[in-house]
Each structure stands twice: as C-alpha cells, then as structure tokens.
Design a protein around this motif. Structure first.
Motif, PDB file in Angstrom:
ATOM      1  N   ASP A   1     -10.318  21.861  27.497  1.00 17.59           N
ATOM      2  CA  ASP A   1     -10.568  20.413  27.287  1.00 17.59           C
ATOM      3  C   ASP A   1     -12.222  20.308  26.857  1.00 17.59           C
ATOM      4  N   MET A   2     -12.988  21.415  26.982  1.00 17.62           N
ATOM      5  CA  MET A   2     -14.457  21.274  26.677  1.00 17.62           C
ATOM      6  C   MET A   2     -14.948  22.712  26.705  1.00 17.62           C
ATOM      7  N   PRO A   3     -15.838  22.821  25.562  1.00 20.05           N
ATOM      8  CA  PRO A   3     -16.518  24.022  25.665  1.00 20.05           C
ATOM      9  C   PRO A   3     -17.801  23.871  26.865  1.00 20.05           C
ATOM     10  N   SER A   4     -18.318  25.187  26.829  1.00 21.33           N
ATOM     11  CA  SER A   4     -19.393  25.278  28.115  1.00 21.33           C
ATOM     12  C   SER A   4     -20.565  24.733  27.573  1.00 21.33           C
ATOM     13  N   PHE A   5     -21.443  24.460  28.376  1.00 21.78           N
ATOM     14  CA  PHE A   5     -22.722  23.987  28.018  1.00 21.78           C
ATOM     15  C   PHE A   5     -23.713  24.904  27.210  1.00 21.78           C
ATOM     16  N   ALA A   6     -23.398  26.432  27.373  1.00 20.68           N
ATOM     17  CA  ALA A   6     -24.031  27.348  26.805  1.00 20.68           C
ATOM     18  C   ALA A   6     -23.460  27.529  25.458  1.00 20.68           C
ATOM     19  N   LEU A   7     -22.268  27.564  25.038  1.00 23.29           N
ATOM     20  CA  LEU A   7     -21.416  27.689  24.064  1.00 23.29           C
ATOM     21  C   LEU A   7     -22.017  26.600  23.069  1.00 23.29           C
ATOM     22  N   GLN A   8     -22.045  25.288  23.549  1.00 17.00           N
ATOM     23  CA  GLN A   8     -22.408  24.133  22.579  1.00 17.00           C
ATOM     24  C   GLN A   8     -23.855  24.428  22.065  1.00 17.00           C
ATOM     25  N   ILE A   9     -24.935  24.990  23.164  1.00 18.95           N
ATOM     26  CA  ILE A   9     -26.046  25.244  22.518  1.00 18.95           C
ATOM     27  C   ILE A   9     -26.059  26.188  21.681  1.00 18.95           C
ATOM     28  N   VAL A  10     -25.547  27.311  21.770  1.00 20.07           N
ATOM     29  CA  VAL A  10     -25.468  28.516  20.731  1.00 20.07           C
ATOM     30  C   VAL A  10     -25.092  28.065  19.386  1.00 20.07           C
ATOM     31  N   ARG A  11     -23.794  27.218  19.478  1.00 17.73           N
ATOM     32  CA  ARG A  11     -23.264  26.876  18.119  1.00 17.73           C
ATOM     33  C   ARG A  11     -24.188  25.987  17.336  1.00 17.73           C
ATOM     34  N   ARG A  12     -24.995  25.111  18.079  1.00 13.65           N
ATOM     35  CA  ARG A  12     -26.157  24.091  17.399  1.00 13.65           C
ATOM     36  C   ARG A  12     -27.119  25.141  16.926  1.00 13.65           C
ATOM     37  N   TYR A  13     -27.753  25.984  17.928  1.00 10.65           N
ATOM     38  CA  TYR A  13     -28.681  26.928  17.286  1.00 10.65           C
ATOM     39  C   TYR A  13     -28.480  27.880  16.149  1.00 10.65           C
ATOM     40  N   LEU A  14     -27.177  28.255  16.217  1.00 15.20           N
ATOM     41  CA  LEU A  14     -26.728  28.998  14.952  1.00 15.20           C
ATOM     42  C   LEU A  14     -26.625  28.194  13.604  1.00 15.20           C
ATOM     43  N   GLU A  15     -26.254  27.104  13.902  1.00 17.06           N
ATOM     44  CA  GLU A  15     -25.696  26.076  12.730  1.00 17.06           C
ATOM     45  C   GLU A  15     -27.348  25.922  12.302  1.00 17.06           C
ATOM     46  N   SER A  16     -28.258  25.773  13.060  1.00 17.11           N
ATOM     47  CA  SER A  16     -29.723  25.383  12.711  1.00 17.11           C
ATOM     48  C   SER A  16     -30.389  26.343  11.994  1.00 17.11           C
ATOM     49  N   LEU A  17     -29.978  27.717  12.296  1.00 14.06           N
ATOM     50  CA  LEU A  17     -30.433  28.912  11.360  1.00 14.06           C
ATOM     51  C   LEU A  17     -29.827  29.197  10.166  1.00 14.06           C
ATOM     52  N   THR A  18     -28.411  28.807  10.132  1.00 17.96           N
ATOM     53  CA  THR A  18     -27.734  29.162   8.942  1.00 17.96           C
ATOM     54  C   THR A  18     -26.974  27.928   8.304  1.00 17.96           C
ATOM     55  N   PRO A  19     -27.116  27.950   6.886  1.00 16.77           N
ATOM     56  CA  PRO A  19     -26.490  26.728   6.291  1.00 16.77           C
ATOM     57  C   PRO A  19     -24.948  26.829   6.586  1.00 16.77           C
ATOM     58  N   ALA A  20     -24.304  25.770   6.568  1.00 15.49           N
ATOM     59  CA  ALA A  20     -22.790  25.875   7.040  1.00 15.49           C
ATOM     60  C   ALA A  20     -21.962  26.663   6.151  1.00 15.49           C
ATOM     61  N   SER A  21     -22.266  26.721   4.917  1.00 17.81           N
ATOM     62  CA  SER A  21     -21.501  27.607   4.066  1.00 17.81           C
ATOM     63  C   SER A  21     -21.656  29.322   4.370  1.00 17.81           C
ATOM     64  N   VAL A  22     -22.716  29.477   5.229  1.00 18.31           N
ATOM     65  CA  VAL A  22     -22.963  30.823   5.555  1.00 18.31           C
ATOM     66  C   VAL A  22     -22.562  30.890   7.108  1.00 18.31           C
ATOM     67  N   ALA A  23     -22.500  29.760   7.523  1.00 17.62           N
ATOM     68  CA  ALA A  23     -22.198  30.051   9.287  1.00 17.62           C
ATOM     69  C   ALA A  23     -20.804  30.597   9.549  1.00 17.62           C
ATOM     70  N   ALA A  24     -19.856  30.556   8.661  1.00 24.80           N
ATOM     71  CA  ALA A  24     -18.736  31.190   9.004  1.00 24.80           C
ATOM     72  C   ALA A  24     -18.417  32.255   9.746  1.00 24.80           C
ATOM     73  N   PRO A  25     -19.292  33.418   9.182  1.00 26.34           N
ATOM     74  CA  PRO A  25     -19.375  34.750   9.955  1.00 26.34           C
ATOM     75  C   PRO A  25     -19.460  34.665  11.387  1.00 26.34           C
ATOM     76  N   HIS A  26     -20.264  33.825  11.817  1.00 23.18           N
ATOM     77  CA  HIS A  26     -20.945  33.716  13.237  1.00 23.18           C
ATOM     78  C   HIS A  26     -19.882  33.193  14.043  1.00 23.18           C
TER      79      HIS A  26
END
Length: 706
Positions: free
Chosen positions: A177-202
């Motif tokens: 029912d919920m991602p981990s705190f670390a996973l949420q931060i990593v997802r946010r970090y990768l989205e901030s580094l890569t445009p949404a169109s390119v974020a899919a491979p990650h």
C-alpha cells in the motif's frame, strides 16, 4: 591401524553425504542463522569504509543544533519551512524529512509548513508503522503525516527490519500500500534529473513485482557519520557557515542524530545498530540508514545473497573434495589442511564480497569443513574401536582360564574379609553403645552437680505453699463459721439469724480474712508456677533423643539450661543476651543442651567471684552460631590445644572428669557442626558453636582429630 587407503571413494562419499544432511538440518536453526549474519558483519568490517556518495547530504538534528537554536522540541514548523526554503535556494534537488509529522501543532505553524511544502514540490515526508500486540490479535497501524502535509508532499515508509540480534541489515523498498521513503526520494530525484519522456528507462530499475517479493540486504558504506553530514543550524545559515555549492543538485535528508536525549525535550530516539556498530561502539542514526538505502538504489548496488539451493550447490562439491582429501591424511595433517581450507574459503568470500557485494555463506562453509573433519575422526575412531574390540576378545579368551584359577583364591579371601567385617561391625556397635553410655554418664554427672541447686529451688516454693495451706485451712474455717451463723435453726427467725451472722462476721474480721485468704491462694499459685517452670526446664534440658533428629529452638535450650544453673549464677554472674534470629535447627536437642550445660558450667567455674557471661546467637547461609563468652580466669595457650582431649582437665582431683568438653566436641561434630575456643589468661574464654540448620550426621568421635 586399519587400512584407510582402499577403497577411498565409498567412505569419503558417505561422510560427505552425512555432513550434507546435517547441514540441511542445522541451516534452519536460529543460532546458525545468527552466526551467518555475524559472518556478514565481519565481511563488512574487513572490507572497510567506502567513499561517501557525492549526491547525498544529511542535515542532522543534533545536540549542537539544540543548543544553537535554543528552543524545546518539537521545534516550530515554521522553522522547518525556513529550512526548506533555504535548501531550495541552495539548489537542493529533493528534500526528505525523516521526522514524523503525525500530529497537528499550532494552526498558523501548520499553514506555513503546508504552504512551503506546496510551493517546494520536492519534499518527501516519512510515514511509520505501529504494531499493536494483544492477547487475541496482532495489528499493524500505519501512522501518516497530518492530511494537510500528506496532500502536498510525497510520503513513504522507512520499512527497515531489525534482526534478532538488534542489528538492521535488511529493508523493504515497496509495501503493497505504500512505497518506501528511500524509493520515493530516488524517484523524485531521477525525475528531476531526466525529462519525463526520458525517465522511462530508469523505471526498469524499480520493477514493482521484484520490489514486492522480498527485503533487500543494505550495502553499508561504513560506520556512523560516513555520509556527509551538517548540523541543522548550519543549514539554516548555509551561505555563512557552509562551503558554496554544498547542497546544489543533491538529495538532502533531514533527521535526528542525537547522541544523548535530554529528558525535558521528550524526543524519541532514532538510532539503530548496524554491522559496523560493534567496532564503532555507537549506533547509526535512522536518517543515515535511509541515506544508505537511497545510495544503494541510485547505484543499483545492494548486497546479493545466495538462495538456499545456491548455497547447497556450492557446498556439496566442497564437502566431497574435502572428504576425499582428508581420508588420505593423518589426523594432524588433516587438521592443518582444514585450517588452511577454512582460511582460503574466508579469503575467497571476502574477495568476492569486496569485488561484487556477493555474500557467500562463510559460516556454513567453515562449519561444513569442521563437520567433515569430525566425521573422519569419528570414522577412524570407530574402525580403531572395532579393531581394539577384536584384540580385546582374543585377550579375554586367554584370560578366562587365569581368571577361573584366581576366582577360587578370591572367593576364599572374600570369605575371610567378610568374617573380619562382621567382627569390625560388632566392635563398632559395642563402641557406639559405650559412647552412648559415656554421653549419658556425663549428662547424669552434669545433672548431679545441679541437684543441690534444683532441690533448693524446689524446696523454697514448696515450703511456703505448705505453710500457706495451714493458714488457708484456718481462714476457711472462719468463713464456714460465718456461713453457719447466717443459717436459720428451728424456732429462729431470719432476722435473728442475720443478726447473729453479722456479729460473727464482725468478730472474725471478715474483710481482712477474705483479703488474706486471697493473698495466700495467689502465693500458692506463684509457688506452684515456680515448681512447674523448674520441672519444665528439667524436661527441656534432659529431653530424650531416641526419636531421632527433631526441629528444636536452641534459644529455648539455652534458657532452660540457665534456669537450671540459677544457683551458680544468681547474685554473682550477670548474663548478657544478644539473641539474633535463629531458625528451628534439626538436631538432637538433649545432646545439644548438654553441650550448653558443659560450656555454661565451665564459664561459671572459671569466674571465681563476680563476673559476666555474654551469649550471642546469629544465623547465616543455612548455619546457626552460638557464642558464649566469659570474663573469667581464661585458659593458657598450652592447655588451649588440649582443651577438647578426653580426660584432660585443669581441675583438682574429684572436681571434674575431663570428659565434658570432649563429649561436647563429639556431639557437635556428630551433627555436622563445629565447636572452637579462643582465650587469653586473665581475659576469659570464648566458645563458638556452629550447627547446620539441616545437618549431615557423622559418627561421634569423642574428641578432635589429631
């Protein structure tokens, strides 16, 4: 020595298979799992500290920040909002708060914090799980931030697992029912580094099905404070206190890192043990563990653990090869080989762990090597035992004839020994009877010394009871006369009888007579009580021990003995009693009373004129102790060494037998106790009697061993 060379394969295979089966059994034991985990901790320690990640900075709520900020916890949420604005101004990509905001504070403070979260759009908050244990159920409750914060920020759970030894080694990245705190931060970090169109491979790196399957082993970088950490108050004024660009483009985690938790702050601890804690001698902050997890996710680099099947696939060839090697070696060389193999196995496991982060089962491998070596030792021992039994059977057959010849001689010798034993037993029984008679004789001698005093003590009350009875008879007759005067004869009226009775009552002084009669009866009762007490003391002192061991109050025995010695002590010797607690002692009370009589008589005889006797009782660890001390003439050092010898006495001829203390020594020794004496000439003597509450009865020897 049996031949171990051929065939080799069959016994080697048998040992390897048996050990493999044992490993299958012990692999599921909690203790064995604990040893495996300790092996992993050792690999971490030997690997050492890795370089800290450049992309993560921790802002620590530490003691220094508490002092610099000068506010009680919890801090105003406007202060956290200020920190978020400062960090974003410094260029932070993602901000994670490892602080649970589950309860609302002041409305204006919550509004400022919620507005800041909404404007920042890069903040992640932590949730928590609370376990409720009840006798009927176990319920897990999720504690989320207040709704105003949850709606404008990303929320994740810490999801770390604490092993049975209290160390955090695993974490879950995704719950149903919920991602981990670390996973949420990593997802946010990768989205901030890569445009949404390119974020899919990650996103392949975070396959949901794989993350839900099991916990991951955390790949720790080093001991506490390995990851770059700054204090909270420094981050609030980063332009002045911190190097430029420290937060730019990085993940910033905010959490508690307190070494001590002051009582007034009521701040819950957030520290955990890690594999490095046993050498660092301090736990790691929870926020640092979350930072380590974030680094593991970014690098895609966790500790890899072999499956059970993988472990046993590696273990089986190792067991077989080792078994074949050991069957060709002698035990000492085999031990050296096993030690070398264990060291080689550990070195390989360490190198693999350092290079690939793969955790090989070091403890399983070393245990398997030890079991293989033990199995070969057992096999050799069994074969040697079988050979020894064969040789023993041959020797036994040769000895049977000799044994048959010797049996006859032994039988005759045994018969002779039996007859001697019967003689010794009869002699011992006779000695025991003699000893009992000796004890009885000494007791009667002690009583003989008391006869005059006891007779005097009995004669006094009996004499005045006898005298009082004559007066009681006279006064009773007077009362009878008064009663008869009140009685009416034929021809007399009631008034005449009453008048005559009053005259008679006045003539014999009725009130005085009645008072005196009552005093005489009370005096007789007192005398009878004194006689009864003397008889009771005699009964307590001379009680029979034929029934065996009984539980007795030793203080009662001491008091009865003192009462019987009243004539010797009265008006001459002062008794000082210091009675501590004494439990009931299992003993022969009549014999113990005889010991008290002997010691107290000796004390009285050692005091020529006026003096004092001190009696102290105490108990300790299943023993009781009676100390009898006098201030008499004392005992010389020369006589002190012979004081318990039979027939030894310093009294004049006819004044003593010299058996009292010798028999006392034997009585105390028989009941498992000890009696000792200390004395100086002119300063008196001190006898100490020690008895166990529950004795181990020994044979009476009649005196100390020499």
């Amino acid at each position: 020595m049996p031949n171990f060379k051929a065939p080799l394969i069959l016994p080697a295979t048998l040992v390897a298979v048996v050990v493999f089966g044992l490993m299958l059994l012990i692999a599921n034991l909690s203790f064995f799992s604990f040893m495996e985990l300790k092996g992993l901790d050792l690999l971490f320690t030997l690997r050492g500290t890795l370089s800290a990640p450049e992309s993560i900075v921790i802002v620590a709520i530490d003691e220094t920040s508490m002092a610099e900020i000068g506010k009680q916890w919890p801090w105003p949420r406007s202060l956290h909002a200020q920190l978020i604005r400062q960090l974003n101004q410094a260029g932070a990509k993602v901000i994670g708060f490892d602080i649970l905001f589950s309860e609302p504070s002041e409305p204006d403070q919550d509004q400022v914090f919620a507005r800041t979260l909404h404007d920042a759009k890069n903040v992640a908050l932590v949730s928590a799980l609370s376990v409720v244990n009840d006798s009927l159920f176990r319920h897990t409750v999720r504690i989320d931030p207040v709704p105003a914060f949850r709606e404008v920020a990303t929320v994740g759970g810490p999801f770390v697992s604490i092993d049975g030894d209290g160390i955090v080694r695993r974490a879950r990245l995704l719950a149903p029912d919920m991602p981990s705190f670390a996973l949420q931060i990593v997802r946010r970090y990768l989205e901030s580094l890569t445009p949404a169109s390119v974020a899919a491979p990650h996103s392949k790196r975070f396959n949901q099905k794989e993350l839900l399957q099991q916990d991951v082993l955390i790949h720790y970088l080093g001991p506490p404070k390995t990851i770059k950490t700054v204090s909270y108050y420094q981050a609030l004024d980063y332009e002045r206190m911190l190097p430029p660009g420290l937060f730019s483009g990085k993940i910033v985690l905010v959490g508690r890192a307190l070494e001590a938790i002051p009582e007034p702050q009521r701040l819950a601890g957030d520290t955990f043990l890690t594999p490095f804690s046993w050498i660092a001698e301090e736990p790691s902050a929870g926020v640092e563990i979350q930072a380590t997890l974030i680094h593991n996710l970014l690098e895609g680099h966790f500790v890899t653990e072999l499956s059970q099947s993988g472990k046993f696939m590696l273990l089986l060839p190792l067991l077989f090869a080792t078994s074949v090697l050991l069957i060709r070696l002698k035990p000492l060389m085999g031990l050296i080989a096993i030690t070398g193999l264990a060291g080689l196995l550990f070195a390989i496991a360490w190198e693999v762990f350092v290079q690939t982060s793969l955790w090989l089962p070091v403890s399983s491998g070393i245990t398997a090597l030890i079991l293989v070596y033990s199995g070969h030792l057992l096999t050799r021992s069994l074969l040697a035992e079988r050979e020894r039994r064969r040789l023993l059977e041959e020797i036994n057959r040769d000895l049977e004839a000799k044994i048959a010849a010797r049996t006859q001689d032994l039988s005759a010798a045994n018969q002779e020994l039996y007859q001697r034993h019967q003689q010794i037993e009869a002699a011992y029984q006779e000695l025991a009877r003699t000893q009992d008679q000796l004890v009885h004789s000494e007791k009667m001698a002690s009583l003989g010394l008391l006869v005059a005093g006891v007779a005097h003590e009995l004669n006094n009350p009996i004499s005045y009871v006898h005298s009082n009875l004559e007066f009681i008879e006279d006064y009773t007759e007077r009362l009878v006369g008064i009663i008869e005067a009140y009685s009416t004869d034929a021809g007399q009226s009631y008034d005449q009888a009453h008048c005559r009775g009053d005259e008679k009552k006045q003539a014999v002084r009725f009130e005085t007579t009645l008072k005196t009669l009552r005093e005489l009866i009370a005096s007789c009762k007192e005398g009878a009580e004194r006689v009864k007490k003397i008889v009771l003391d005699l009964r307590v002192f001379s009680r029979t021990d034929d029934v065996g061991l009984v539980r007795a109050d030793l203080r009662e025995g001491i008091e009865s003995t003192l009462n019987l010695l009243t004539k010797e002590y009265q008006d001459r010797i002062t008794i000082h009693r210091d009675y501590g607690y004494l439990p009931l002692v299992e003993c022969y009370p009549g014999q113990v009373n005889q010991v008290f009589m002997n010691v107290l008589q000796n004390a009285a005889q050692a005091i020529p004129h006026q003096g004092d006797v001190w009696i102290t009782t105490e108990s300790d660890s299943g023993w009781v102790r009676i100390i009898i001390k006098d201030n008499g003439i004392g005992i010389t050092e020369e006589n002190l060494t012979h004081i318990f010898d039979p027939f030894f006495t310093t009294k004049s001829v006819g004044a003593g037998t010299g058996l009292g203390l010798s028999i006392s020594y034997g009585i105390i020794e028989k009941q498992g106790g000890k009696i000792s004496v200390m004395s100086k000439v002119g300063e008196g003597a001190e006898f100490t009697i020690e008895l166990p509450v529950t004795p181990q009865i020994t044979r009476f020897t009649g005196g100390p061993a020499r």
